[in-house]
Design a protein around this motif. Structure first.
Motif, mmCIF file in Angstrom:
data_model
loop_
_atom_site.group_PDB
_atom_site.id
_atom_site.type_symbol
_atom_site.label_atom_id
_atom_site.label_comp_id
_atom_site.label_asym_id
_atom_site.label_seq_id
_atom_site.Cartn_x
_atom_site.Cartn_y
_atom_site.Cartn_z
ATOM 1 N N ARG A 272 -41.818 -48.699 27.115
ATOM 2 C CA ARG A 272 -41.831 -47.112 26.272
ATOM 3 C C ARG A 272 -43.510 -46.988 25.844
ATOM 4 O O ARG A 272 -44.226 -46.346 25.431
ATOM 5 C CB ARG A 272 -41.312 -47.837 24.319
ATOM 6 N N PHE A 273 -44.187 -47.785 26.009
ATOM 7 C CA PHE A 273 -45.580 -47.926 25.421
ATOM 8 C C PHE A 273 -46.400 -47.007 26.099
ATOM 9 O O PHE A 273 -47.362 -46.463 26.505
ATOM 10 C CB PHE A 273 -46.913 -49.193 25.012
ATOM 11 N N ASN A 274 -46.117 -47.863 27.714
ATOM 12 C CA ASN A 274 -46.271 -46.899 28.989
ATOM 13 C C ASN A 274 -46.276 -46.248 29.105
ATOM 14 O O ASN A 274 -46.957 -45.011 29.930
ATOM 15 C CB ASN A 274 -46.321 -48.083 29.839
ATOM 16 N N ASP A 275 -45.132 -45.786 28.918
ATOM 17 C CA ASP A 275 -44.386 -44.618 29.429
ATOM 18 C C ASP A 275 -44.955 -43.504 28.090
ATOM 19 O O ASP A 275 -45.571 -42.269 28.769
ATOM 20 C CB ASP A 275 -43.074 -44.089 28.682
ATOM 21 N N SER A 276 -44.839 -43.995 27.229
ATOM 22 C CA SER A 276 -46.151 -42.684 26.109
ATOM 23 C C SER A 276 -47.455 -42.287 26.904
ATOM 24 O O SER A 276 -48.088 -41.135 26.394
ATOM 25 C CB SER A 276 -45.694 -42.935 24.406
ATOM 26 N N LEU A 277 -48.463 -43.373 27.113
ATOM 27 C CA LEU A 277 -49.413 -43.505 27.642
ATOM 28 C C LEU A 277 -49.273 -41.961 28.452
ATOM 29 O O LEU A 277 -50.654 -41.552 28.672
ATOM 30 C CB LEU A 277 -50.259 -44.931 27.218
ATOM 31 N N THR A 278 -48.456 -43.015 30.139
ATOM 32 C CA THR A 278 -48.461 -42.423 31.242
ATOM 33 C C THR A 278 -48.320 -41.015 30.836
ATOM 34 O O THR A 278 -49.159 -39.952 31.383
ATOM 35 C CB THR A 278 -47.503 -42.878 31.972
ATOM 36 N N VAL A 279 -47.196 -40.170 29.439
ATOM 37 C CA VAL A 279 -47.273 -38.679 29.678
ATOM 38 C C VAL A 279 -48.652 -38.496 28.935
ATOM 39 O O VAL A 279 -48.768 -36.849 29.878
ATOM 40 C CB VAL A 279 -46.479 -38.825 28.800
ATOM 41 N N LEU A 280 -49.212 -39.177 28.502
ATOM 42 C CA LEU A 280 -50.698 -38.396 28.013
ATOM 43 C C LEU A 280 -51.744 -37.979 29.012
ATOM 44 O O LEU A 280 -52.444 -37.434 29.318
ATOM 45 C CB LEU A 280 -51.343 -39.246 26.677
ATOM 46 N N LEU A 281 -51.313 -39.570 29.979
ATOM 47 C CA LEU A 281 -52.265 -38.776 30.654
ATOM 48 C C LEU A 281 -52.246 -38.438 32.738
ATOM 49 O O LEU A 281 -52.546 -37.894 32.495
ATOM 50 C CB LEU A 281 -52.734 -41.112 31.573
ATOM 51 N N VAL A 282 -50.881 -38.157 32.605
ATOM 52 C CA VAL A 282 -50.241 -37.264 33.581
ATOM 53 C C VAL A 282 -50.386 -35.744 33.453
ATOM 54 O O VAL A 282 -50.994 -35.035 34.042
ATOM 55 C CB VAL A 282 -49.087 -37.382 33.649
ATOM 56 N N SER A 283 -50.485 -35.728 31.821
ATOM 57 C CA SER A 283 -50.365 -34.276 31.219
ATOM 58 C C SER A 283 -51.886 -34.001 31.270
ATOM 59 O O SER A 283 -53.037 -32.711 31.808
ATOM 60 C CB SER A 283 -50.845 -34.291 29.643
ATOM 61 N N GLY A 284 -52.927 -34.546 30.451
ATOM 62 C CA GLY A 284 -54.756 -34.163 30.827
ATOM 63 C C GLY A 284 -54.941 -34.310 32.117
ATOM 64 O O GLY A 284 -55.961 -33.518 32.888
ATOM 65 N N LEU A 285 -54.363 -35.295 33.138
ATOM 66 C CA LEU A 285 -54.828 -35.412 34.779
ATOM 67 C C LEU A 285 -54.696 -34.412 35.140
ATOM 68 O O LEU A 285 -55.753 -33.700 36.197
ATOM 69 C CB LEU A 285 -54.840 -36.749 35.148
ATOM 70 N N PHE A 286 -53.398 -33.799 35.118
ATOM 71 C CA PHE A 286 -52.936 -32.528 35.537
ATOM 72 C C PHE A 286 -54.367 -31.602 35.530
ATOM 73 O O PHE A 286 -54.133 -30.182 36.232
ATOM 74 C CB PHE A 286 -51.412 -32.384 36.137
ATOM 75 N N VAL A 287 -54.044 -31.297 34.511
ATOM 76 C CA VAL A 287 -54.492 -30.113 33.547
ATOM 77 C C VAL A 287 -56.438 -30.051 34.286
ATOM 78 O O VAL A 287 -57.247 -28.939 34.219
ATOM 79 C CB VAL A 287 -55.047 -30.026 32.210
ATOM 80 N N ILE A 288 -56.725 -31.060 34.036
ATOM 81 C CA ILE A 288 -58.197 -31.453 34.422
ATOM 82 C C ILE A 288 -58.541 -31.075 36.157
ATOM 83 O O ILE A 288 -58.892 -30.212 36.394
ATOM 84 C CB ILE A 288 -58.651 -33.154 34.270
ATOM 85 N N ILE A 289 -57.128 -31.426 36.631
ATOM 86 C CA ILE A 289 -57.506 -31.423 37.800
ATOM 87 C C ILE A 289 -57.493 -29.969 39.131
ATOM 88 O O ILE A 289 -57.797 -29.281 39.610
ATOM 89 C CB ILE A 289 -56.595 -32.874 39.049
ATOM 90 N N ALA A 290 -56.347 -29.086 38.010
ATOM 91 C CA ALA A 290 -56.179 -27.905 37.922
ATOM 92 C C ALA A 290 -57.871 -26.969 38.088
ATOM 93 O O ALA A 290 -57.639 -26.078 38.304
ATOM 94 C CB ALA A 290 -55.240 -27.774 37.417
ATOM 95 N N ALA A 291 -58.254 -27.628 36.655
ATOM 96 C CA ALA A 291 -59.561 -27.049 36.256
ATOM 97 C C ALA A 291 -60.137 -27.161 37.640
ATOM 98 O O ALA A 291 -61.807 -25.725 37.632
ATOM 99 C CB ALA A 291 -59.237 -27.036 34.796
ATOM 100 N N THR A 292 -60.385 -27.516 38.555
ATOM 101 C CA THR A 292 -61.176 -27.800 39.576
ATOM 102 C C THR A 292 -61.043 -26.930 40.599
ATOM 103 O O THR A 292 -62.314 -26.948 40.783
ATOM 104 C CB THR A 292 -61.354 -29.400 39.916
ATOM 105 N N LEU A 293 -59.954 -26.149 40.197
ATOM 106 C CA LEU A 293 -60.071 -25.438 41.670
ATOM 107 C C LEU A 293 -60.247 -23.906 41.622
ATOM 108 O O LEU A 293 -60.490 -23.558 40.145
ATOM 109 C CB LEU A 293 -58.306 -25.032 41.568
ATOM 110 N N GLU A 294 -61.329 -23.548 42.282
ATOM 111 C CA GLU A 294 -61.432 -21.937 41.892
ATOM 112 C C GLU A 294 -60.321 -21.395 42.622
ATOM 113 O O GLU A 294 -59.746 -21.336 44.128
ATOM 114 C CB GLU A 294 -62.886 -22.193 42.989
ATOM 115 N N PRO A 295 -59.926 -20.274 42.475
ATOM 116 C CA PRO A 295 -59.380 -18.677 42.650
ATOM 117 C C PRO A 295 -59.555 -18.786 44.145
ATOM 118 O O PRO A 295 -58.528 -18.627 45.310
ATOM 119 C CB PRO A 295 -58.850 -17.623 41.817
#
Length: 608
Positions: A272-295
Motif C-alpha cells: 500500500r505504501f509503495n502503491d501510493s508512492l508509485t502513483v505520485l512518481l508516475v504522475s510527476g514523471l510523465f508530466v516532466i517527460i512530456a514537458a521535455t517534448l517540443e511540438p
C-alpha cells in the motif's frame, strides 16, 4: 532560482494529481491525460522547462523514480500466479522478447526506413511493456486474475530486461560507429550483459533475503519498515547502475519479487505504501517527460513512421505473442487478449530521452526521429489500448461484469434474501462464510458463495473476493465485523465498507470499524426477527415513495444507480440521493405496495 524551482515542483505535483483525478473521474487512461497536461505546462506554455529547471539532476532523478516504480511492480508478483500461468509467462518472456525484437527491427528497417543502428535500438526499446500502465488498465477493466497475470509478469520482467538491453545496444552502436569495428564492441557488450545481470541478481536477491530476515527477526521497527525498504531500493539501484547502466532495474525488480514471496506479515502494508508512492512518481514523471517534448519534433513523423507504428501495434505484437505461446497452456482468448494489449509506459519514455540525446551527440542518421516515434508509440498504445482493453476483455469473457460487486461476509437467511434481491437487479453479489452449513441455504438459491476465510483467501477463491468493491460485514461477531472492515477500508475505501450495528457495550472508534449500516438498533438478530415475522425486501423506483422515517414499517437498505454504483444506507452517509436511483427497502408485510404509493411522488432517500 530557489523560488523558481519551488514553483516548478508545485506545478508538476498539481498537474500530476489533477491528471490522475481527471482520468479516474472520466474513466480515461491516466497516462494519456498526464501526457496532455505535460505538453500543456511544458512546450505549450513554458511553465516548466525540465532541462533548465532541474539541470544535471534530471536524469538521476528520473532513474531513481523509475527504479522505485519497477520495484513496486515486482512487489505485486506472487509465485502463486506463476504456478497458475507459468508456461504462458515463460513463453511470453523467453520467446516473446526475441520474437518481438526481431519483428520490430524488420518493421523499423523496411517499413519505417530507419538505419540498422536506429532500428535495433527501437527494437530493444519498444519491446518494453511497463507495469505502470498495465496495472491501472487491468484494474479499470476488471480483467480476470489469470489473464492479468500474463501481462503483469511480462510487464515487470520486460521493463528490466528491455532497459538493460537498450543501454547495452546503445553502447554497442556508439562503439561500432567510433571504431568502425563490429567484433570488439560485440564482445564487450556480451561481457557487460553477463556482468550486469550477475551483479543485479546478486544485489536484488541478496537484499531481498536479507531485508526479509531482518524484518522477520524484528530488527527493523514498524515505523521504519517502509522507509527502510525504499532506501534499500535506492541503494541497490544505484549500486547496480554504477557498475552497469540500467542493470539497477533488474536488481530492484528481483528485490521486489523476493520480498513478495517471503510470506512477510507486513507485505500488504509495504504494498500500500509503495502503491501510493508509485502513483505520485508516475504522475510527476510523465508530466516532466512530456514537458521535455517540443511540438516541432513531431513534424519528423511522416507516412513511413505512421506505417511503422501501425505495424508495431497490429502486426508485430500479435504475431510475436501468437507464435511464442503456441501449444502453451494459454487458450485462444488469452492469446488474443495478450497479443492486442501492450501499452508502453514510463521506462520507454525515460529511455527515449537518453537514446535520442546520445544518438544526436554522435550525429547518427535518424537520431532526431527516435524521440517522436517512441512517444508516438506511447500515445498510440496507451490511448488505443486504454479504451480497447475493457470491451475486449468482456467480449472474450476474461473480465468480470462492469457493474460493481458486493461481498457479504456472513451467511444467514437475511443476507441470502438481500443477495437474491440484488441479483435480480443485476448487481453481482458474493456471500462468504467459513461455515459450509451456513452457506447451504444461499447455495440452494443459486447465489454465488465462497466457503473459506475472507482474511485468508486461497488461490482458487472467486475473482469477486480478490477484487471486491463494496463490503457488508454481517456475521454474528461484532468485533470480527469491525476487523474485516478495517482490513479492507485501506484498499477499497472507508466509504465502501459497512457492518451491521454492534452491541451498545462496544465502543469502536470510526477508524477501527466500517460505517454502521441502517442505523442503531438494526442488529443481525433484529433483522432476522423481522424476516421471520414476514418482512420482505422491495425495490422502489425513483418516483415511488415508501414509509420513510417509520422504522416500524420499513427501513432503507441501499440505493442503486443505473451504472451499478450503490450506497448502503447509514446515518454516517450524507450523500444526496440522485433522482434516478432505485431504493432497496426492507418492509413489514402490511406496508403499502408500490401501486398504492404511486399517488404520492415525493422524493425519497435511503439514508436513515
Amino acid at each position: 532560482m530557489e523560488e523558481q524551482l519551488l514553483v516548478v515542483l508545485v506545478v508538476v505535483a498539481a498537474a500530476g494529481m489533477m491528471g490522475q483525478w481527471i482520468a479516474w473521474r472520466l474513466g480515461l487512461p491516466a497516462i494519456f491525460v498526464l501526457l496532455c497536461l505535460g505538453l500543456a505546462i511544458g512546450p505549450l506554455s513554458r511553465l516548466v522547462v525540465p532541462e533548465q529547471d532541474f539541470g544535471a539532476m534530471l536524469d538521476p532523478m528520473i532513474g531513481l523514480a523509475v527504479g522505485i516504480i519497477v520495484f513496486e511492480g515486482g512487489l505485486g508478483l506472487n509465485f502463486s500466479e506463476l504456478r497458475r500461468s507459468g508456461q504462458g509467462i515463460r513463453r511470453l518472456v523467453g520467446l516473446g522478447i526475441p520474437l518481438s525484437a526481431g519483428l520490430t527491427y524488420i518493421a523499423a528497417y523496411y517499413i519505417g526506413g530507419f538505419t540498422w543502428e536506429v532500428s535495433i535500438l527501437l527494437a530493444s526499446m519498444l519491446l518494453i511493456t511497463g507495469p505502470t500502465v498495465i496495472q491501472p488498465l487491468l484494474r479499470q477493466a476488471k480483467v480476470g486474475m489469470r489473464a492479468a497475470a500474463f501481462l503483469k509478469w511480462e510487464g515487470v520482467l520486460n521493463d528490466a530486461i528491455g532497459a538493460v538491453l537498450t543501454v547495452l545496444v546503445l553502447e554497442f552502436i556508439l562503439s561500432t560507429v567510433a571504431t568502425r569495428d563490429l567484433t570488439a564492441p560485440l564482445i564487450d557488450t556480451l561481457v557487460d550483459l553477463a556482468r550486469g545481470t550477475a551483479i543485479a541478481a546478486f544485489l536484488g536477491l541478496g537484499a531481498g533475503f536479507l531485508a526479509a530476515m531482518l524484518m522477520r527477526a524484528d530488527r527493523v521497527p514498524e515505523f521504519l519498515k517502509a522507509p527502510f525498504v525504499v532506501t534499500v531500493v535506492v541503494c541497490i539501484y544505484a549500486g547496480a547502475h554504477l557498475i552497469q547502466h540500467e542493470s539497477g532495474l533488474i536488481a530492484v525488480a528481483l528485490f521486489g519479487i523476493t520480498l513478495a514471496n517471503r510470506d512477510l506479515p507486513e507485505i500488504e502494508d509495504l504494498r500500500r505504501f509503495n502503491d501510493s508512492l508509485t502513483v505520485l512518481l508516475v504522475s510527476g514523471l510523465f508530466v516532466i517527460i512530456a514537458a521535455t517534448l517540443e511540438p516541432e519534433a513531431f513534424s519528423e513523423i511522416g507516412w513511413r513512421e505512421v506505417l511503422f507504428l501501425a505495424a508495431l501495434v497490429l502486426v508485430v505484437r500479435p504475431v510475436a505473442t501468437t507464435v511464442a505461446t503456441m501449444r502453451s497452456d494459454m487458450d485462444w482468448r488469452e492469446r488474443l487478449f495478450v497479443g492486442l494489449i501492450a501499452p508502453r509506459g514510463i521506462v520507454v519514455a525515460a529511455l527515449a530521452t537518453l537514446v535520442g540525446s546520445r544518438l544526436s551527440q554522435a550525429d547518427l542518421e535518424g537520431a532526431d526521429r527516435v524521440l517522436p516515434v517512441v512517444f508516438g508509440a506511447i500515445i498510440l498504445t496507451v490511448s488505443l489500448q486504454g479504451f480497447l482493453i475493457g470491451p475486449l476483455a468482456r467480449a472474450l469473457g476474461l473480465a468480470s461484469t462492469t457493474r460493481p460487486s458486493l461481498v457479504i461476509v456472513g451467511s444467514n437467511p437475511w443476507t441470502a434474501a438481500l443477495a437474491q434481491t440484488l441479483r435480480r437487479l443485476g448487481t453481482p453479489v458474493l456471500i462468504t462464510d467459513h461455515s459450509a452449513e451456513a452457506l447451504q441455504a444461499a447455495e440452494a438459491d443459486d447465489i454465488s458463495v465462497h466457503h473459506g476465510h475472507i482474511l485468508a483467501p486461497t488461490e482458487d477463491a472467486p475473482e469477486e473476493l480478490k477484487d471486491l468493491e463494496y463490503l457488508l460485514a454481517a456475521t454474528d461477531d461484532d468485533a470480527f465485523n469491525a476487523l474485516i472492515c478495517t482490513r479492507f477500508a485501506s484498499s477499497i475505501g472507508q466509504q465502501r465498507v459497512f457492518q451491521l450495528p454492534y452491541a451498545d457495550h462496544l465502543d469502536f472508534g470510526p477508524e477501527w470499524r466500517g460505517r454502521v449500516a441502517f442505523g442503531a438498533g438494526f442488529t443481525r438478530e433484529s433483522l432476522l426477527q423481522r424476516l421471520k415475522a414476514g418482512w420482505r425486501f422491495r425495490v422502489c423506483a425513483p418516483d415511488d415513495v415508501w414509509p420513510q422515517g417509520d422504522t416500524d414499517r420499513a427501513i432503507a437498505i441501499l440505493r442503486l444507480l443505473p451504472n451499478g454504483d450503490l450506497t448502503i444506507a447509514s446515518e454516517e452517509t450524507t450523500a444526496t440521493e440522485p433522482a434516478n436511483a432505485q431504493v432497496v427497502i426492507f418492509e413489514a408485510p402490511d406496508s403499502a405496495s408500490i401501486e398504492d404509493c404511486k399517488g404520492d411522488r415525493r422524493s425519497s432517500s435511503p439514508s436513515s
